[in-house]
Design an enzyme around this catalytic site. Structure first.
Site, PDB file in Angstrom:
ATOM      1  CE  LYS A 162      -4.173  -1.810   0.217  1.00  0.00           C
ATOM      2  NZ  LYS A 162      -5.214  -1.548  -0.807  1.00  0.00           N
ATOM      3  CE  LYS A 266     -10.955  -4.626  -4.617  1.00  0.00           C
ATOM      4  NZ  LYS A 266     -10.477  -3.430  -3.870  1.00  0.00           N
TER       5      LYS A 266
END
Length: 352
Positions: A162, A266
């Site tokens: 991230k 997703k």
């Protein structure tokens, strides 16, 4: 096949092992929604949604209320009519993606359990094991080193990092992780935190350090498709669209504007059936597919893994949400391999 007699929705609170920070904020627990549907033949189907307002646009309270309201549509309907049912749900509750994902999953799970088949078979293949990466959130270099070392020791060969705050700090985190796990394949997820210029600066600095990246995911704001395309032109690393793609129409736009090399389809944004449509669009345009997740338990994660196994379409798999929980709803094991089974998605929640 039988009709759906009852739908229930309830909160599912899942504490995390450690805080999870991305550019959009910090989570200490997953405040999810668990949906159950019962059929007149006595079959139970389970579904889960993991709302996160900066990503899905829903609070948990709103998602829970939507899932409960969905009972008016679902109850009394034949479970084999799942496709029309899902279309009605999504048109009735536009934008409530976590809630409708949970309801859709519960309905598909019930259908497959009544048929005695694995959910993956609905998408074209057997329920084979699926390998995931491990995500390292926004942390300092020392903590990043600790987490990368633990992941590599645990058998993870793919790491997702991230980023999206300070470019210099992001670079140092990636360098620390690469040094701790030099053989791991690295993916970068900026969660909309950069501009095209910042993304190019980051990519250039990483290249100068001699580090190869598999991809950079959603570096710019979701609505900025032109900026995403600009980023793709600026950098040599493949660019993935994530928050920019919720619907098949979004995927078509990304393809037309040549904005990405990879689409993250997703289930937490789109639901299983729409993900299959997005996969078809991506493959038709010669784009790679990635599957991602929210902070879901085995209910949501195994549902996604069944779609991965069934379609055989995903080059990149990021399904580590339940590996970040202090306790899952079942004993789902450890490490990068998800062992999935049927009927349905194979998960009957116990530990909650």
């Amino acid at each position: 096949m039988s009709r759906i007699t009852e739908l229930t929705a309830e909160p599912l609170d899942l504490p995390l092992t450690e805080p999870f920070e991305i550019s959009l904020g910090v989570q200490h627990e997953a405040a999810n929604v668990l949906v159950t549907v019962e059929t007149e033949s006595g079959v139970t189907g389970y579904g889960e949604g993991s709302p996160l307002a900066p990503v899905t646009g829903e609070t948990r309270e709103a998602a829970l209320a939507t899932a409960q309201a969905a009972a008016d549509i679902v109850e009394g309907r034949p479970v084999e009519g799942y496709r029309a049912l899902v279309e009605e749900l999504r048109s009735t509750f536009p934008g409530m993606v976590s809630a409708t994902f949970a309801v859709e999953t519960a309905v598909l799970d019930a259908f497959c359990r009544e048929k005695g088949i694995a959910l993956s078979e609905l998408f074209g293949g057997p329920p084979e094991p699926v390998e995931t990466d491990m995500t390292i959130p926004i942390v300092g270099p020392e903590d990043a080193t600790r987490r990368a070392t633990a992941a590599a020791t645990g058998g993870y060969e793919h790491l997702k990092i991230k980023t999206g705050n300070d470019v210099t700090e992001d670079v140092e985190r990636v360098v620390a992780i690469h040094e701790a796990a030099p053989d791991a394949a690295l993916k970068i997820d900026a969660n909309q935190g950069w501009t095209p210029k910042e993304t190019a600066e980051f990519a250039d600095e990483i290249a100068e350090r001699g580090i190869e990246l598999d991809l950079i995911e959603q570096p710019v704001a979701a609505a900025d498709i032109a900026g995403l395309a600009d980023t793709r032109r600026r950098v040599d690393v493949p660019i993935a669209a994530d928050e920019a793609v919720f619907t098949p129409a979004d995927a078509v736009r990304v393809v037309r504007e040549e904005a990405a090399d990879i689409i993250n389809a997703k289930l937490g944004k789109s639901g299983p059936l729409a993900v299959a449509e997005i996969v078809g669009i991506a493959k038709g345009a010669n784009l790679d597919c990635m599957v991602g997740c929210m902070l879901e338990s085995a209910v949501g994660i195994h549902t996604s893994a069944h779609v991965v196994a069934g379609t055989g379409a995903f080059s990149y798999v990021d399904l580590d949400g339940n590996r970040l929980l202090a306790e899952d709803v079942i004993d789902s094991g450890e490490g990068p391999m998800h062992e999935i089974s049927g009927p349905g998605h194979g998960v009957t929640p116990e530990n909650w």
